[in-house]
Enzyme design. Structure first.
Site, PDB file in Angstrom:
ATOM      1  N   LYS A   1      -4.017  -4.289   5.586  1.00 32.38           N
ATOM      2  CA  LYS A   1      -2.630  -4.824   5.126  1.00 32.38           C
ATOM      3  C   LYS A   1      -1.558  -4.765   6.467  1.00 32.38           C
ATOM      4  CE  LYS A   1      -3.670  -5.317   0.779  1.00 32.38           C
ATOM      5  NZ  LYS A   1      -3.340  -6.251  -0.237  1.00 32.38           N
TER       6      LYS A   1
ATOM      7  N   PRO B   1       0.725  -1.068   0.039  1.00 26.24           N
ATOM      8  CA  PRO B   1       0.187  -0.056  -0.213  1.00 26.24           C
ATOM      9  C   PRO B   1       0.967   1.277  -0.015  1.00 26.24           C
ATOM     10  CG  PRO B   1      -0.967  -1.622   1.492  1.00 26.24           C
ATOM     11  CD  PRO B   1       0.534  -1.957   1.240  1.00 26.24           C
TER      12      PRO B   1
END
Length: 117
Positions: A33, A2
């Site tokens: 995440k 990310p």
């Protein structure tokens, strides 16, 4: 992988020192995440205009492998926009966020890619 990239006309001295760490946690949480893979890139002091005004504004890009969809992006947009408004003074209606779902084979890391195959 990310990654949140923010370009803004907010001056560097008005961006709290804690901002990058807080955004790292926020992005990890909203995407579900692991935070060690999150990267944050803030580019302050940009010549930026939004709706014919140079009041605080921004352009953001959130990239991730998965966890981006029509419904999920609404949640991500709300959380990121709320943070930006509260901590950087960028009103929710003065920032666009583009969502990019990167295929794992197109993301390099540690001398390879995230593709498991």
């Amino acid at each position: 992988m990310p990654h949140l990239h923010l370009s803004t006309n907010v001056p560097k001295e008005k961006i709290p020192a804690s901002c990058m760490l807080e955004l790292s946690k926020l992005v990890a949480d909203t995407l579900g995440k692991p935070e060690p893979y999150v990267s944050i890139h803030i580019v302050p002091d940009q010549m930026l205009i939004f709706n014919r005004s140079t009041e605080p504004c921004g352009m953001a890009v959130l990239m991730s492998s998965g966890k981006l969809s029509i419904e999920e992006n609404k949640v991500h947009s709300a959380r990121i926009s709320e943070y930006m408004e509260k901590n950087l003074g960028i009103p929710k209606n003065r920032m666009y966020i583009n969502f990019i779902d990167m295929q794992k084979e197109n993301v390099g890391f540690d001398g390879t890619t995230f593709h498991k195959g």
